[in-house]
Design an enzyme around this catalytic site. Structure first.
Site, PDB file in Angstrom:
ATOM      1  N   CYS A   1     -11.645 -18.896  -5.436  1.00 10.25           N
ATOM      2  CA  CYS A   1     -11.289 -19.542  -6.707  1.00 10.25           C
ATOM      3  C   CYS A   1     -10.807 -18.562  -7.769  1.00 10.25           C
ATOM      4  CB  CYS A   1     -12.475 -20.333  -7.244  1.00 10.25           C
ATOM      5  SG  CYS A   1     -13.004 -21.683  -6.164  1.00 10.25           S
TER       6      CYS A   1
ATOM      7  N   HIS B   1      -8.542 -28.691  -9.753  1.00  7.61           N
ATOM      8  CA  HIS B   1      -8.876 -27.341  -9.292  1.00  7.61           C
ATOM      9  C   HIS B   1      -8.122 -27.019  -8.000  1.00  7.61           C
ATOM     10  CE1 HIS B   1     -11.004 -23.756  -8.427  1.00  7.61           C
ATOM     11  NE2 HIS B   1     -12.164 -24.241  -8.011  1.00  7.61           N
TER      12      HIS B   1
END
Length: 374
Positions: A92, A326
């Site tokens: 991430c 995301h």
């Protein structure tokens, strides 16, 4: 202030974020990244005039098809076969890590222009196998270490830190409310590059009364689908060039740290503390934070460790990943695009500071302090 040879982010663009399986589901990673790259380079040329040749394209990506998406995107954007490309995987934090790597390279190759960012297509991520059986992700940690998936890790963190369901619902509702207000006011317009007919972030919604009705993911738990981000498809690209008269963001300090793989969600807190110390500043000196919100519980745990209030207007002021989505490998770069919009596009004075950060699966954190230059 940066020296004249320091690289500065002079342009920043992103695609809208599509929910996995929806508007952008048919696009490959290079089809997402190339429009953002072209738009960012066009913005840079408007700001500075003709640019030197691009030296490299560095993109974060963590679940794509392999084959070096950075190189493929460089070719797809029309930069020519002589422009190389590379790919960074810090999960991430990949997009932010790619920009940090590009800054380091540009400090050595001082005349170069570089493109960096991130891209992820959750919709087209390949199905992988181990011992003949499919699996949804590779291990984040080897045997002998805790290796929870990120949902389980967020639930465990909520339990350990006693972060209540109601507090998580309020945090997610606030993120959506801020994103809706920003979209309605047009604050995303100048950073967005429409693709495949999508010109807005697809996941924004989530009014708090609706969140209150959602069931817990785990029996007896506190996480819900509303307090977890929507996985998505999207890309971001930033142009780095030598400091000059063009407004932009200079990277003042950066940090990549490791933490307990059992609680990866707190990595951003350790990284932010480290990077603030390296920059010689405090949280009070920072005008804008963009901290990737993978889960409300994880985001709140980070804020608690940094001594920041849940509703601090400096943090994801236009909503964060809980609202806009995301796309794993792109999210860290999207945080930088958001800082560029909040600080450079709005005319913040030189010297204004922003922080971008992400927690990373496997127990890591990535963060950077950025300074407005004019």
């Amino acid at each position: 202030m940066p020296f004249d040879h320091d690289p500065v982010i002079i342009a920043a663009r992103r695609t809208p974020i599509g929910i996995r399986g929806r508007a952008l589901a048919r696009l490959r990673v290079e089809e997402l990244a190339a429009p953002a790259i072209r738009a960012a380079l066009a913005d840079a040329e408007i700001a500075t005039g003709p640019l030197p040749a691009v030296a490299d394209v560095q993109l974060g990506n963590c679940m794509g098809p392999g084959g070096n998406p950075g190189r493929i995107a460089a070719l797809a954007s029309g930069l020519g076969a002589e422009v190389p490309g590379g790919t960074v995987d810090r999960q991430c934090g990949s997009g932010l890590a790619a920009v940090i790597d590009a800054v380091a390279a540009a400090r050595i190759d001082t005349d170069s222009v570089r493109v960096a960012g991130g891209v992820e297509s959750a919709s087209t991520a390949p199905v992988r196998s181990m011992n003949g059986l499919p699996y949804s992700r590779a291990p984040f940690a080897p045997d002998g270490f805790a290796d929870p998936d990120m949902v389980r890790a967020a639930e465990d963190l909520a339990g350990r830190d006693r972060i209540s369901r109601s507090r998580q619902d309020r945090h997610a509702g606030r993120s959506h409310a801020r994103a809706r207000a920003a979209a309605e006011a047009g604050r995303f317009n100048d950073e967005l590059v429409p693709v495949a007919g999508l010109d807005r972030d697809e996941a924004i919604g989530g009014a708090e009364p609706l969140l209150l009705r959602l069931p817990a993911i785990f029996p007896g738990g506190t996480l819900t689908a509303g307090t977890a981000t929507r996985f998505g498809d999207g890309a971001a690209a930033l142009v780095l060039a030598r400091a000059g008269s063009t407004p932009g963001l200079a990277v003042r300090a950066c940090a990549t740290i490791g933490c307990d793989p059992a609680f990866p969600g707190i990595g951003a807190a350790h990284a932010v503390r480290t990077v603030l110390r390296r920059a010689g500043v405090e949280t009070a000196d920072v005008s804008a934070f963009e901290i990737v919100e993978a889960f409300a519980a994880q985001s709140l745990a980070v804020l608690d460790r940094l001594g920041l209030a849940d509703d601090d207007r400096r943090i994801c002021a236009d909503g964060g990943a809980l609202a806009i989505g995301h796309p794993w490998g792109a999210s860290g770069a999207i945080a930088l695009v958001r800082l560029f919009s909040r600080l450079v596009r709005t005319g913040s004075p030189a010297g204004t500071l922003g922080v971008a950060a992400a927690s990373v699966g496997g127990g890591m954190g990535v963060a950077a302090v950025l300074e407005v230059v004019r």
